[in-house]
Design a protein around this motif. Structure first.
Motif, short mmCIF file in Angstrom:
data_model
loop_
_atom_site.label_atom_id
_atom_site.label_comp_id
_atom_site.label_asym_id
_atom_site.label_seq_id
_atom_site.Cartn_x
_atom_site.Cartn_y
_atom_site.Cartn_z
N ALA A 90 8.67 -22.31 8.04
CA ALA A 90 9.33 -23.55 8.46
C ALA A 90 9.42 -24.54 7.30
N ALA A 91 8.41 -24.53 6.42
CA ALA A 91 8.38 -25.45 5.28
C ALA A 91 9.29 -25.00 4.15
N GLY A 92 9.89 -23.81 4.28
CA GLY A 92 10.78 -23.32 3.25
C GLY A 92 10.12 -22.43 2.22
N ASP A 93 8.85 -22.10 2.43
CA ASP A 93 8.15 -21.20 1.52
C ASP A 93 8.32 -19.76 1.97
N ALA A 94 8.32 -18.85 1.02
CA ALA A 94 8.35 -17.43 1.36
C ALA A 94 7.00 -17.03 1.91
N TYR A 95 6.99 -16.13 2.89
CA TYR A 95 5.72 -15.59 3.37
C TYR A 95 5.82 -14.08 3.41
N LEU A 96 5.04 -13.43 2.57
CA LEU A 96 4.98 -11.98 2.54
C LEU A 96 3.58 -11.56 2.95
N SER A 97 3.49 -10.80 4.01
CA SER A 97 2.20 -10.37 4.52
C SER A 97 1.40 -9.66 3.45
N PRO A 98 0.14 -10.09 3.20
CA PRO A 98 -0.67 -9.44 2.17
C PRO A 98 -0.82 -7.94 2.39
N GLY A 99 -0.74 -7.50 3.66
CA GLY A 99 -0.92 -6.10 3.96
C GLY A 99 0.18 -5.19 3.45
N ALA A 100 1.33 -5.76 3.06
CA ALA A 100 2.44 -4.92 2.61
C ALA A 100 3.15 -5.47 1.38
N THR A 101 2.69 -6.57 0.83
CA THR A 101 3.34 -7.17 -0.33
C THR A 101 3.40 -6.20 -1.51
N ARG A 102 2.30 -5.48 -1.75
CA ARG A 102 2.26 -4.56 -2.88
C ARG A 102 3.35 -3.50 -2.74
N TYR A 103 3.57 -3.06 -1.50
CA TYR A 103 4.62 -2.05 -1.28
C TYR A 103 5.98 -2.61 -1.68
N VAL A 104 6.27 -3.82 -1.27
CA VAL A 104 7.56 -4.43 -1.58
C VAL A 104 7.75 -4.54 -3.08
N ILE A 105 6.71 -4.98 -3.77
CA ILE A 105 6.80 -5.16 -5.22
C ILE A 105 7.03 -3.82 -5.93
N ASP A 106 6.35 -2.77 -5.45
CA ASP A 106 6.38 -1.49 -6.15
C ASP A 106 7.54 -0.59 -5.75
N ASN A 107 8.27 -0.97 -4.68
CA ASN A 107 9.30 -0.06 -4.17
C ASN A 107 10.62 -0.78 -3.95
N LEU A 108 11.17 -1.33 -4.99
CA LEU A 108 12.43 -2.06 -4.87
C LEU A 108 13.64 -1.13 -5.01
#
Length: 218
Positions: free
Chosen positions: A119-137
């Motif tokens: 709501a504040a305009g910040d990105a929120y990436l769940s810690p449980g899957a952030t590494r996956y997103v970073i490593d698998n673009l």
């Protein structure tokens, strides 16, 4: 009050999320939807701030809902709900304008934190899957093309804007960026707005992914 719409085809999931969110004094659940089409209609009707959007839904799934939601209710920020096994879909959802994602098995405190951050305009990436997103673009060939395209777009930025974007790519909030670069949070917000406008990004998550594509960050 943060006005929230819950879009999930499982009534028990919706009920659990509603129970958690209504315990917070600053969050109000104003509507629930069982599919993406309902979510779009209700988001328009209730002027919601955050849409908790499940990926797997009938009639219109979460991925198909995102473009139309962004077009018809641009002020509504979609926070993607997913399971650990659906992480591959999250990459597509973020690129289509999702403001972040949250695993369905997250703790209640994390759910409320994610809604407030979104709501504040910040990105929120769940810690449980952030590494996956970073490593698998994406695969190597597609990544090479994205890297070239991203670097051409980032060439429009000033050196200071590039510094802010790099920290965005690391998932930092405005307050953290301000501390690192010795700027006020208000100044950081101004830089972020200019960066989004220059890059043609709908939100800071898309800008962060663009920074990753260009090779910024670790």
């Amino acid at each position: 009050m943060i006005r929230v719409l819950i879009a999930d085809d499982e009534p028990l999931i919706r009920a659990g999320i509603r129970l958690i969110l209504t315990s917070a004094e600053d969050i109000e659940v104003v509507a629930e939807a069982g599919n993406g089409r309902e979510a779009i209609d209700l988001a328009q009707r209730h002027r919601v701030d955050v849409v908790l959007l499940d990926i797997q839904m009938p009639v219109l799934d979460g991925l198909s809902t995102l473009p139309e939601l962004r077009r018809t209710v641009p002020t509504a920020k979609p926070l993607i709900l997913t399971t650990f096994g659906e992480r591959e879909n999250v990459l597509a959802a973020l690129r289509q304008g999702g403001a972040g994602f949250l695993l369905k098995d997250s703790a209640p405190e994390e759910l409320m934190r994610a809604v407030r951050a979104t709501a504040a305009g910040d990105a929120y990436l769940s810690p449980g899957a952030t590494r996956y997103v970073i490593d698998n673009l994406g695969d190597t060939g597609a990544q090479d093309v994205r890297t070239q395209q991203a670097r051409r777009r980032l060439a429009e930025l000033s050196p200071r804007e590039s510094e802010v974007l790099q920290l965005l790519g690391e998932g930092r909030a405005n307050a953290d960026i301000g501390e690192v670069l010795h700027m006020s949070e208000a100044t950081v917000k101004s830089y972020v707005s200019r960066i989004l406008a220059k890059l043609g990004c709908g939100n800071r998550v898309q800008a962060a992914l663009l920074a990753r594509d260009a090779g910024m960050g670790g």
